[in-house]
Design a protein around this motif. Structure first.
Motif, PDB file in Angstrom:
ATOM      1  N   UNK A  68       1.010  -1.117  -0.149  1.00 17.82           N
ATOM      2  CA  UNK A  68      -0.037  -0.072  -0.064  1.00 17.82           C
ATOM      3  C   UNK A  68       0.953   1.070  -0.043  1.00 17.82           C
ATOM      4  N   UNK A  69       2.261   1.290   0.826  1.00 18.17           N
ATOM      5  CA  UNK A  69       2.732   2.461   0.802  1.00 18.17           C
ATOM      6  C   UNK A  69       3.435   2.695  -0.420  1.00 18.17           C
ATOM      7  N   UNK A  70       3.995   1.642  -0.946  1.00 19.89           N
ATOM      8  CA  UNK A  70       4.585   1.639  -2.554  1.00 19.89           C
ATOM      9  C   UNK A  70       3.797   2.051  -3.613  1.00 19.89           C
ATOM     10  N   UNK A  71       2.278   1.510  -3.404  1.00 19.62           N
ATOM     11  CA  UNK A  71       1.349   1.866  -4.436  1.00 19.62           C
ATOM     12  C   UNK A  71       0.972   3.505  -4.345  1.00 19.62           C
ATOM     13  N   UNK A  72       1.030   3.879  -3.208  1.00 16.65           N
ATOM     14  CA  UNK A  72       0.867   5.506  -2.741  1.00 16.65           C
ATOM     15  C   UNK A  72       1.916   6.207  -3.342  1.00 16.65           C
ATOM     16  N   UNK A  73       3.123   5.753  -3.081  1.00 15.76           N
ATOM     17  CA  UNK A  73       4.460   6.660  -3.470  1.00 15.76           C
ATOM     18  C   UNK A  73       4.404   6.767  -5.095  1.00 15.76           C
ATOM     19  N   UNK A  74       3.953   5.744  -5.740  1.00 18.54           N
ATOM     20  CA  UNK A  74       4.148   5.581  -7.254  1.00 18.54           C
ATOM     21  C   UNK A  74       3.086   6.656  -7.823  1.00 18.54           C
ATOM     22  N   UNK A  75       2.213   7.006  -7.099  1.00 20.63           N
ATOM     23  CA  UNK A  75       1.192   7.707  -7.488  1.00 20.63           C
ATOM     24  C   UNK A  75       1.167   9.256  -7.091  1.00 20.63           C
ATOM     25  N   UNK A  76       1.907   9.271  -6.031  1.00 21.38           N
ATOM     26  CA  UNK A  76       1.888  10.668  -5.384  1.00 21.38           C
ATOM     27  C   UNK A  76       3.391  11.372  -5.746  1.00 21.38           C
ATOM     28  N   UNK A  77       4.063  10.762  -6.089  1.00 21.57           N
ATOM     29  CA  UNK A  77       5.665  11.287  -6.537  1.00 21.57           C
ATOM     30  C   UNK A  77       5.779  12.038  -7.645  1.00 21.57           C
ATOM     31  N   UNK A  78       5.198  11.414  -8.734  1.00 23.32           N
ATOM     32  CA  UNK A  78       5.347  11.957 -10.316  1.00 23.32           C
ATOM     33  C   UNK A  78       5.006  13.300 -10.151  1.00 23.32           C
ATOM     34  N   UNK A  79       3.581  13.936  -9.844  1.00 26.30           N
ATOM     35  CA  UNK A  79       3.275  15.312  -9.706  1.00 26.30           C
ATOM     36  C   UNK A  79       4.281  16.057  -9.060  1.00 26.30           C
ATOM     37  N   UNK A  80       4.895  15.877  -7.800  1.00 24.94           N
ATOM     38  CA  UNK A  80       5.857  16.612  -7.411  1.00 24.94           C
ATOM     39  C   UNK A  80       7.228  16.758  -8.342  1.00 24.94           C
ATOM     40  N   UNK A  81       7.392  15.521  -8.702  1.00 27.29           N
ATOM     41  CA  UNK A  81       8.797  15.612  -9.649  1.00 27.29           C
ATOM     42  C   UNK A  81       8.778  16.618 -11.129  1.00 27.29           C
TER      43      UNK A  81
ATOM     44  N   UNK B 206      -3.562  19.097 -10.567  1.00 28.66           N
ATOM     45  CA  UNK B 206      -3.493  17.938 -11.115  1.00 28.66           C
ATOM     46  C   UNK B 206      -4.274  16.873 -10.408  1.00 28.66           C
ATOM     47  N   UNK B 207      -4.920  16.253 -11.187  1.00 27.62           N
ATOM     48  CA  UNK B 207      -5.921  15.283 -10.672  1.00 27.62           C
ATOM     49  C   UNK B 207      -5.702  13.798 -10.976  1.00 27.62           C
ATOM     50  N   UNK B 208      -5.350  12.838 -10.233  1.00 32.54           N
ATOM     51  CA  UNK B 208      -4.926  11.545 -10.339  1.00 32.54           C
ATOM     52  C   UNK B 208      -5.840  10.633  -9.914  1.00 32.54           C
ATOM     53  N   UNK B 209      -6.467   9.606 -10.835  1.00 30.93           N
ATOM     54  CA  UNK B 209      -7.132   8.490 -10.252  1.00 30.93           C
ATOM     55  C   UNK B 209      -6.481   7.795  -9.199  1.00 30.93           C
TER      56      UNK B 209
ATOM     57  N   UNK C 208      -7.807   5.031  -6.249  1.00 31.18           N
ATOM     58  CA  UNK C 208      -8.483   3.924  -6.156  1.00 31.18           C
ATOM     59  C   UNK C 208     -10.163   4.261  -6.565  1.00 31.18           C
ATOM     60  N   UNK C 209     -10.518   3.507  -7.263  1.00 27.24           N
ATOM     61  CA  UNK C 209     -11.777   3.345  -7.784  1.00 27.24           C
ATOM     62  C   UNK C 209     -12.149   4.934  -7.983  1.00 27.24           C
ATOM     63  N   UNK C 210     -13.146   5.283  -6.972  1.00 31.18           N
ATOM     64  CA  UNK C 210     -13.762   6.840  -7.433  1.00 31.18           C
ATOM     65  C   UNK C 210     -13.056   7.761  -6.473  1.00 31.18           C
ATOM     66  N   UNK C 211     -11.700   7.600  -6.015  1.00 25.93           N
ATOM     67  CA  UNK C 211     -11.006   8.217  -5.036  1.00 25.93           C
ATOM     68  C   UNK C 211      -9.979   8.899  -6.035  1.00 25.93           C
ATOM     69  N   UNK C 212      -9.853  10.407  -6.097  1.00 21.66           N
ATOM     70  CA  UNK C 212      -8.855  11.057  -6.715  1.00 21.66           C
ATOM     71  C   UNK C 212      -8.089  11.917  -5.751  1.00 21.66           C
ATOM     72  N   UNK C 213      -6.861  11.884  -6.142  1.00 20.83           N
ATOM     73  CA  UNK C 213      -5.812  12.869  -5.644  1.00 20.83           C
ATOM     74  C   UNK C 213      -5.782  14.116  -6.493  1.00 20.83           C
TER      75      UNK C 213
END
Length: 139
Positions: free
Chosen positions: A24-37, A102-105, A107-112
């Motif tokens: 779960x931590x790795x999945x979250x990191x793979x979704x959160x890090x690219x917009x900041x980079x 920036x909006x990223x999908x 999990x399901x209907x949860x967007x960041x």
């Protein structure tokens, strides 16, 4: 020889739980890090303009956009921030604002949703990429 009652360690269920938390931590990191980079590349592009501050006012908005676009192409920036460039030429300075969401999908209907606001004021190049406060924005 020690008996089983004195041995301690993680159980199979505990090990599976730790693996799931790690995934779960790795999945979250793979979704959160690219917009900041990518935002760091946008900040780096503004800082490169701040380094050439002496000729920033003499350039046209199209020339400034072209220079930023070249920087984004070289660094493979694909975010919406590269399109949202607002250039405001005032009496003695240039204010460049790159504000975007920036909006990223996730999990399901949860967007960041990530909100970024980067500004460069040619009168204050040392404060590059921080949003201007209301007092300095009106001057």
């Amino acid at each position: 020889m020690t008996g089983l009652h004195t041995q301690r360690g993680i159980s199979t269920l505990g090990f599976v739980f730790l693996i799931l938390v790690g995934i779960a931590v790795l999945f979250t990191a793979f979704r959160v890090v690219p917009p900041y980079v990518e935002n760091r590349y946008i900040v780096a592009a503004l800082k490169s303009l701040a380094d050439n501050n002496e000729d920033l006012f003499s350039r046209t908005p199209a020339q400034i956009r072209s220079q930023l676009s070249k920087f984004y192409t070289v660094n493979n920036v694909r975010t919406e921030g590269r399109k949202n460039i607002d250039i405001d030429k005032r009496s003695s300075r240039v204010v460049i604002t790159i504000a975007y969401e920036e909006r990223i999908d996730f999990i399901y209907n949860i967007d960041l949703v990530f909100s970024f606001n980067n500004q460069l004021d040619s009168a204050l190049p040392e404060r590059c990429c921080q949003p201007l406060d209301s007092h300095s924005a009106g001057n």
